[in-house]
Design a protein around this motif. Structure first.
Motif, PDB file in Angstrom:
ATOM      1  N   GLY A 417       0.811  -1.221   0.000  1.00  0.00           N
ATOM      2  CA  GLY A 417       0.000   0.000   0.000  1.00  0.00           C
ATOM      3  C   GLY A 417       0.839   1.262   0.000  1.00  0.00           C
ATOM      4  O   GLY A 417       0.451   2.281  -0.585  1.00  0.00           O
ATOM      5  N   SER A 418       1.998   1.194   0.654  1.00  0.00           N
ATOM      6  CA  SER A 418       2.891   2.355   0.662  1.00  0.00           C
ATOM      7  C   SER A 418       3.412   2.649  -0.734  1.00  0.00           C
ATOM      8  O   SER A 418       3.555   3.808  -1.135  1.00  0.00           O
ATOM      9  CB  SER A 418       4.063   2.104   1.626  1.00  0.00           C
ATOM     10  N   LEU A 419       3.690   1.603  -1.480  1.00  0.00           N
ATOM     11  CA  LEU A 419       4.177   1.772  -2.855  1.00  0.00           C
ATOM     12  C   LEU A 419       3.059   2.241  -3.790  1.00  0.00           C
ATOM     13  O   LEU A 419       3.266   3.121  -4.628  1.00  0.00           O
ATOM     14  CB  LEU A 419       4.763   0.459  -3.363  1.00  0.00           C
ATOM     15  N   THR A 420       1.886   1.643  -3.654  1.00  0.00           N
ATOM     16  CA  THR A 420       0.792   1.989  -4.568  1.00  0.00           C
ATOM     17  C   THR A 420       0.161   3.337  -4.225  1.00  0.00           C
ATOM     18  O   THR A 420      -0.505   3.943  -5.071  1.00  0.00           O
ATOM     19  CB  THR A 420      -0.299   0.905  -4.559  1.00  0.00           C
ATOM     20  N   PHE A 421       0.375   3.810  -2.990  1.00  0.00           N
ATOM     21  CA  PHE A 421      -0.165   5.115  -2.613  1.00  0.00           C
ATOM     22  C   PHE A 421       0.512   6.250  -3.375  1.00  0.00           C
ATOM     23  O   PHE A 421      -0.140   7.229  -3.766  1.00  0.00           O
ATOM     24  CB  PHE A 421       0.004   5.365  -1.110  1.00  0.00           C
ATOM     25  N   ILE A 422       1.802   6.151  -3.579  1.00  0.00           N
ATOM     26  CA  ILE A 422       2.548   7.278  -4.160  1.00  0.00           C
ATOM     27  C   ILE A 422       2.006   7.683  -5.530  1.00  0.00           C
ATOM     28  O   ILE A 422       1.850   8.890  -5.798  1.00  0.00           O
ATOM     29  CB  ILE A 422       4.058   6.978  -4.193  1.00  0.00           C
ATOM     30  N   PRO A 423       1.694   6.759  -6.435  1.00  0.00           N
ATOM     31  CA  PRO A 423       1.071   7.200  -7.695  1.00  0.00           C
ATOM     32  C   PRO A 423      -0.238   7.949  -7.483  1.00  0.00           C
ATOM     33  O   PRO A 423      -0.502   8.958  -8.156  1.00  0.00           O
ATOM     34  CB  PRO A 423       0.859   5.888  -8.458  1.00  0.00           C
ATOM     35  N   TYR A 424      -1.061   7.478  -6.535  1.00  0.00           N
ATOM     36  CA  TYR A 424      -2.319   8.173  -6.261  1.00  0.00           C
ATOM     37  C   TYR A 424      -2.055   9.587  -5.742  1.00  0.00           C
ATOM     38  O   TYR A 424      -2.621  10.573  -6.236  1.00  0.00           O
ATOM     39  CB  TYR A 424      -3.158   7.401  -5.242  1.00  0.00           C
ATOM     40  N   GLY A 425      -1.190   9.693  -4.746  1.00  0.00           N
ATOM     41  CA  GLY A 425      -0.905  11.001  -4.171  1.00  0.00           C
ATOM     42  C   GLY A 425      -0.299  11.956  -5.179  1.00  0.00           C
ATOM     43  O   GLY A 425      -0.597  13.165  -5.188  1.00  0.00           O
ATOM     44  N   THR A 426       0.547  11.426  -6.062  1.00  0.00           N
ATOM     45  CA  THR A 426       1.160  12.249  -7.105  1.00  0.00           C
ATOM     46  C   THR A 426       0.106  12.712  -8.095  1.00  0.00           C
ATOM     47  O   THR A 426       0.148  13.842  -8.598  1.00  0.00           O
ATOM     48  CB  THR A 426       2.254  11.448  -7.825  1.00  0.00           C
ATOM     49  N   MET A 427      -0.864  11.845  -8.366  1.00  0.00           N
ATOM     50  CA  MET A 427      -1.963  12.201  -9.262  1.00  0.00           C
ATOM     51  C   MET A 427      -2.796  13.338  -8.664  1.00  0.00           C
ATOM     52  O   MET A 427      -3.220  14.255  -9.394  1.00  0.00           O
ATOM     53  CB  MET A 427      -2.845  10.978  -9.512  1.00  0.00           C
ATOM     54  N   VAL A 428      -3.040  13.301  -7.364  1.00  0.00           N
ATOM     55  CA  VAL A 428      -3.770  14.379  -6.698  1.00  0.00           C
ATOM     56  C   VAL A 428      -3.054  15.705  -6.922  1.00  0.00           C
ATOM     57  O   VAL A 428      -3.681  16.727  -7.226  1.00  0.00           O
ATOM     58  CB  VAL A 428      -3.915  14.092  -5.188  1.00  0.00           C
ATOM     59  N   ASP A 429      -1.735  15.690  -6.794  1.00  0.00           N
ATOM     60  CA  ASP A 429      -0.960  16.907  -7.000  1.00  0.00           C
ATOM     61  C   ASP A 429      -1.035  17.371  -8.458  1.00  0.00           C
ATOM     62  O   ASP A 429      -1.247  18.559  -8.730  1.00  0.00           O
ATOM     63  CB  ASP A 429       0.495  16.666  -6.605  1.00  0.00           C
ATOM     64  N   HIS A 430      -0.879  16.442  -9.380  1.00  0.00           N
ATOM     65  CA  HIS A 430      -0.927  16.771 -10.813  1.00  0.00           C
ATOM     66  C   HIS A 430      -2.293  17.384 -11.155  1.00  0.00           C
ATOM     67  O   HIS A 430      -2.377  18.378 -11.887  1.00  0.00           O
ATOM     68  CB  HIS A 430      -0.670  15.510 -11.636  1.00  0.00           C
ATOM     69  N   PHE A 431      -3.350  16.791 -10.623  1.00  0.00           N
ATOM     70  CA  PHE A 431      -4.707  17.280 -10.860  1.00  0.00           C
ATOM     71  C   PHE A 431      -4.852  18.728 -10.407  1.00  0.00           C
ATOM     72  O   PHE A 431      -5.417  19.570 -11.119  1.00  0.00           O
ATOM     73  CB  PHE A 431      -5.701  16.391 -10.112  1.00  0.00           C
ATOM     74  N   GLN A 432      -4.321  19.043  -9.232  1.00  0.00           N
ATOM     75  CA  GLN A 432      -4.471  20.402  -8.703  1.00  0.00           C
ATOM     76  C   GLN A 432      -3.702  21.419  -9.541  1.00  0.00           C
ATOM     77  O   GLN A 432      -4.150  22.555  -9.709  1.00  0.00           O
ATOM     78  CB  GLN A 432      -4.025  20.446  -7.245  1.00  0.00           C
ATOM     79  N   HIS A 433      -2.557  21.015 -10.075  1.00  0.00           N
ATOM     80  CA  HIS A 433      -1.840  21.916 -10.969  1.00  0.00           C
ATOM     81  C   HIS A 433      -2.672  22.216 -12.220  1.00  0.00           C
ATOM     82  O   HIS A 433      -2.755  23.366 -12.668  1.00  0.00           O
ATOM     83  CB  HIS A 433      -0.486  21.307 -11.375  1.00  0.00           C
ATOM     84  N   ILE A 434      -3.301  21.187 -12.766  1.00  0.00           N
ATOM     85  CA  ILE A 434      -4.143  21.391 -13.951  1.00  0.00           C
ATOM     86  C   ILE A 434      -5.298  22.341 -13.623  1.00  0.00           C
ATOM     87  O   ILE A 434      -5.588  23.286 -14.370  1.00  0.00           O
ATOM     88  CB  ILE A 434      -4.692  20.046 -14.460  1.00  0.00           C
ATOM     89  N   VAL A 435      -5.946  22.101 -12.480  1.00  0.00           N
ATOM     90  CA  VAL A 435      -7.110  22.900 -12.098  1.00  0.00           C
ATOM     91  C   VAL A 435      -6.745  24.367 -11.915  1.00  0.00           C
ATOM     92  O   VAL A 435      -7.417  25.264 -12.451  1.00  0.00           O
ATOM     93  CB  VAL A 435      -7.731  22.343 -10.793  1.00  0.00           C
TER      94      VAL A 435
END
Length: 567
Positions: A417-435
């Motif tokens: 879960g620690s490994l698979t979380f990082i892509p999700y968390g990075t996606m949240v950041d990427h999304f906010q930059h787009i917004v």
């Protein structure tokens, strides 16, 4: 002093402003460093008191959003905090211009002034009405989430209380719970869209008033980013896509094989790690607290003293109850030099995560609570998250006390879960930059952007529309950070990378790993993030090889781990 005995009163806001102005005038007119230092420490003590009152009101409001008194007090602080900020800014400007700045830097460190310069970039009196409105919208979102009453199997649940069913080993129950949860969000989507749309435009207008092109640069300053830039974050995101997304994809492909499911899987199936069920604590809240006490008593003399203080003074509110705000957090009560932990226990492994993750924050706060000034107690947010995410891995030593027969399941799923979380968390950041780079996007366009990012960062998620809300690419609206603290999510990913460094150290020599952890934690917020890491002989997550090496090592551990006998 027990938390229930801590006294709250609403301060006279006019007198608060006058008091801060008086400190500012005295600092400007101090004739020598000795006098300036005395004024500086007196201001810090007063600031601690005001912050403690605001924090008490916030905690008690989040514990029960239906409590009218603390609901009103929370609204009061939402309104007056921007007004207080105007007067604190005048103090900060006087401090920066002080002829004794070099003396202050020698005694209290340069990061204090670096952060002060950043703070000045985030505020102007002309944006006070917008900040008040922003606070109101953030509170509206939190109250909406806390108000959720979700019908399921003949009963009604809050979002947190429904969570165990979303991880149930029965495919039908699990899918039905995900649909019930998604339906609630869909039913409230118009309000969720409206709140966020207002927040985005409001924050963009604030940024424009302060002279920025859009909210992105201001958002970075608000987060106190003092040693890395947007370019550094983009490079980290690229490294995540290159090195970690393939690792996470492989983890979910193996999970699909264990479950007998076709890859990619639905959100409901991805939530189940093992056919026999996800790891669960071996006892209820009382047993978890006993196991936590055993862990912290054995870890070090400092953690033992800390945890027993938390228990003795009832500085934890853990159970999920009606009207309680969602999520979990740790905060500080600086009149009393103690932290406080808020959580929503729901019978899943996240309950154990709470008493390790949030207690990691709380321990760091407790270790540094007497630092002067108060603003050097905590480092910037990614630095804080290292405390918490790393503490989760130190708790492996007592995993059996927490999980009993499910210990092997827990160890595997926690690291995975620690490994698979990082892509999700990075996606949240990427999304906010787009917004925030495109503030005039419609709600539909924001949903479409999230759905596109899911295909890049989380290709193991099936987007077929079967589960309302989630499989339609709208699940970002359940992530409270996106509404409440913009750009606060990449911090988790940076910190998780460092925590994986600690995990690797623990595998080789746990005592040595703890020494590094203490070396990092004892520094509080006295240095910027990258300097804190260097001082504790830790690699920076902005070094591409750091993420590459720790993810490869963890992935190899998972590949070699014996899951025989576990269905």
């Amino acid at each position: 002093m027990k938390f229930s005995e801590m006294q709250y009163h609403r301060p006279d806001i006019v007198k608060v402003k006058e008091k801060i102005d008086d400190f500012t005038d005295k600092l400007k007119n101090s004739g020598n460093y000795e006098n300036a230092r005395e004024i500086f420490t007196e201001f810090d003590k007063y600031n601690r008191h005001i912050q403690t009152l605001a924090t008490l009101a916030h905690i008690r409001h989040t514990i029960n959003t239906n409590d009218k008194y603390y609901n009103d007090e929370n609204s009061f602080w939402d309104s007056v905090t921007p007004e207080i900020t105007e007067h604190v800014q005048a103090w900060t400007m006087a401090l920066l211009k002080s002829p004794f700045r070099n003396d202050f830097e020698k005694e209290f460190g340069k990061v204090l002034f670096l952060n002060a310069e950043i703070e000045l970039k985030t505020f102007s009196p002309e944006i006070i009405p917008e900040l008040q409105e922003e606070n109101n919208l953030v509170t509206e979102y939190g109250k909406l989430i806390a108000s959720a009453q979700i019908p399921f199997n003949g009963k009604t649940y809050t979002i947190s209380q429904l969570s165990p069913f979303k991880n149930d080993s029965d495919d039908n129950i699990r899918l039905a719970a995900w649909k019930a949860d998604g339906n609630w969000y869909k039913q409230n989507q118009a309000q969720l869209d409206s709140i966020y749309d207002k927040l985005v435009h409001l924050r963009n207008n604030i940024a424009r008033k302060l002279g920025y092109e859009n909210f992105v640069e201001l958002g970075y300053y608000r987060m106190g980013r003092n040693c890395y830039s947007k370019d550094d974050v983009e490079k980290f995101r690229a490294a995540v896509r290159e090195y970690l997304v393939p690792v996470a994809d492989g983890i979910y492909r193996e999970q699909a094989k264990r479950l007998g499911k076709q890859y990619p899987m639905s959100f409901a199936d991805n939530a189940l790690s093992f056919r026999s069920g996800n790891p669960k604590p071996s006892g209820g809240p009382d047993e978890i607290l006993l196991a936590a006490k055993k862990f912290y008593d054995s870890l070090s003399p400092e953690t033992s003293e800390f945890w027993n203080k938390m228990l003795e003074d009832e500085l934890l509110d853990l159970l999920s109850t009606e009207g309680k705000m969602g999520g979990g957090y740790c905060t500080g009560l600086y009149d009393y030099n103690v932290p406080f932990i808020f959580a929503n226990f729901n019978g899943t492994s996240s309950d154990v995560k709470t008493v390790t993750h949030e207690a990691g924050h709380a321990f760091a706060d407790w270790m540094n609570s007497k630092r002067v000034p108060m603003k050097t107690i905590w480092p910037s947010m990614e630095g804080c998250e290292v405390h918490s995410m790393s503490m989760e891995f130190f708790a492996w030593r007592n995993a059996r006390d927490f999980f009993g027969d499910d210990t092997r399941k827990f160890l595997y799923s926690h690291l995975a879960g620690s490994l698979t979380f990082i892509p999700y968390g990075t996606m949240v950041d990427h999304f906010q930059h787009i917004v925030y780079e495109n503030p005039d996007m419609t709600p539909a366009q924001r949903h479409e952007s999230w759905k596109n990012l899911l295909e890049i960062y989380m290709p193991w998620m099936k987007l077929d529309g079967e589960i309302p809300f989630y499989s339609e690419g709208q699940g970002w609206q359940r992530q409270l950070h996106i509404y409440q603290v913009p750009f606060y999510y990449i911090d988790y990913c940076l910190a998780q990378t460092v925590a994986l460094e600690f995990w690797a150290m623990i595998q080789e020599d746990s005592d040595n790993a703890w020494n590094h952890y203490m070396a990092y934690t004892k520094q509080g917020g006295s240095k910027v993030f990258t300097e804190l890491l260097a001082s504790a002989d830790l690699e920076s997550p902005f070094d591409e090889n750091c993420l590459k090496h720790v993810s490869a090592k963890a992935n190899q551990w998972l590949a070699d781990y014996d899951l025989s006998g576990i269905e």
